[in-house]
Write a protein that holds these residues in place. Structure first.
Motif, PDB file in Angstrom:
ATOM      1  N   VAL A   3       0.876  -1.005   0.195  1.00  0.00           N
ATOM      2  CA  VAL A   3      -0.320   0.158   0.201  1.00  0.00           C
ATOM      3  C   VAL A   3       1.244   1.480   0.565  1.00  0.00           C
ATOM      4  O   VAL A   3       1.973   1.437   0.938  1.00  0.00           O
ATOM      5  N   GLU A  21      -8.622 -10.477  10.240  1.00  0.00           N
ATOM      6  CA  GLU A  21      -9.170  -9.346   9.409  1.00  0.00           C
ATOM      7  C   GLU A  21      -8.598  -7.968   9.971  1.00  0.00           C
ATOM      8  O   GLU A  21      -8.162  -7.779  11.125  1.00  0.00           O
ATOM      9  N   ARG A  23      -8.523  -4.613   8.415  1.00  0.00           N
ATOM     10  CA  ARG A  23      -8.771  -3.508   7.449  1.00  0.00           C
ATOM     11  C   ARG A  23      -7.238  -2.145   6.984  1.00  0.00           C
ATOM     12  O   ARG A  23      -7.250  -2.006   8.522  1.00  0.00           O
ATOM     13  N   TYR A  40      -7.871   5.164   0.204  1.00  0.00           N
ATOM     14  CA  TYR A  40      -8.139   3.384  -0.304  1.00  0.00           C
ATOM     15  C   TYR A  40      -8.225   2.834   0.622  1.00  0.00           C
ATOM     16  O   TYR A  40      -8.354   3.656   1.864  1.00  0.00           O
ATOM     17  N   ARG A  41      -9.597   2.006   0.917  1.00  0.00           N
ATOM     18  CA  ARG A  41     -10.204   1.231   1.317  1.00  0.00           C
ATOM     19  C   ARG A  41      -9.735  -0.596   1.013  1.00  0.00           C
ATOM     20  O   ARG A  41     -10.422  -0.391   0.146  1.00  0.00           O
ATOM     21  N   ARG A  42      -9.328  -1.212   1.788  1.00  0.00           N
ATOM     22  CA  ARG A  42      -9.318  -2.405   1.916  1.00  0.00           C
ATOM     23  C   ARG A  42      -8.524  -3.517   3.112  1.00  0.00           C
ATOM     24  O   ARG A  42      -8.491  -3.267   3.874  1.00  0.00           O
ATOM     25  N   THR A  43      -9.127  -5.026   2.545  1.00  0.00           N
ATOM     26  CA  THR A  43      -9.860  -5.272   4.569  1.00  0.00           C
ATOM     27  C   THR A  43      -9.328  -6.172   3.903  1.00  0.00           C
ATOM     28  O   THR A  43      -9.443  -7.208   2.636  1.00  0.00           O
ATOM     29  N   PHE A  44      -8.046  -7.186   4.309  1.00  0.00           N
ATOM     30  CA  PHE A  44      -7.443  -8.271   4.159  1.00  0.00           C
ATOM     31  C   PHE A  44      -7.571  -9.245   4.801  1.00  0.00           C
ATOM     32  O   PHE A  44      -8.001  -9.432   6.201  1.00  0.00           O
ATOM     33  N   SER A  49      -3.356 -13.043   2.584  1.00  0.00           N
ATOM     34  CA  SER A  49      -2.707 -12.769   3.180  1.00  0.00           C
ATOM     35  C   SER A  49      -1.423 -12.361   4.432  1.00  0.00           C
ATOM     36  O   SER A  49      -2.585 -12.465   5.029  1.00  0.00           O
TER      37      SER A  49
END
Length: 173
Positions: A3, A21, A23, A40-44, A49
């Motif tokens: 990121v 999770e 985020r 930007y926004r994402r949950t791994f 991951s």
């Protein structure tokens, strides 16, 4: 997963909406630290991951860790600006590694933080080609001895990679 910020001011916020999770939300900020907009926004998901690398690059970046999911390592790489880092997570589920030059980041470590500070400015480098996937390389063996005669074998070597482990983190034959 990388990121990557910019040479402007950003705020990176990491939290754990559930134990499995993590985020990551990145905001554009003003010089005074006021949030302008979400970039930007994402949950791994743990298991899909295992490593997240946050690159601040330039500008005055803030990194706020409010939680990390189990089984995910987060690397915070500061950059050339005056950055700040704060770990407000409770308990110790994930690992957070802060990588920067000595004196380059104001740090407030928490229970899951490990500081990796150096006086070498190359620790802040970002290389978009640094990421490598797990790969399997086929192997062929040919042998001969008096007891077994001619031997032909096949197998594979599997290479796994991690953050700045060159040329690889582990190999399995």
């Amino acid at each position: 997963m990388d990121v990557v910020g910019s040479d402007k001011h950003e705020e990176f916020v990491v939290d754990a909406p559930s134990p499995a999770e993590t985020r990551v939300v990145v905001y554009k900020t003003t010089k005074e630290g006021e949030r302008r907009k979400e970039l930007y926004r994402r949950t791994f998901q743990a298991g899909r991951s295992n490593e997240i690398r946050l690159y601040g690059l330039g500008g005055q970046d803030r990194f706020s860790i409010e939680g990390v999911g189990r089984g995910i390592d987060v690397y915070v790489i500061g950059g050339s600006g005056d950055d700040s880092f704060e770990d407000r997570s409770e308990g110790r589920r994930g690992n957070v590694f802060v990588v920067d030059v000595l004196g380059g980041m104001e740090t407030h470590p928490g229970p899951s933080t490990r500081l990796k500070l150096s006086d070498d400015a190359r620790v802040n480098r970002y290389d978009e080609h640094d990421y490598a996937i797990i790969r399997a390389v086929p192997r062929v063996s040919l042998g001969n001895n008096a007891d077994d005669g001619l031997f032909l074998g096949a197998g594979a070597t599997i290479y796994t990679h991690r953050f700045r482990k060159q040329p690889f983190a582990a190999s399995h034959t």
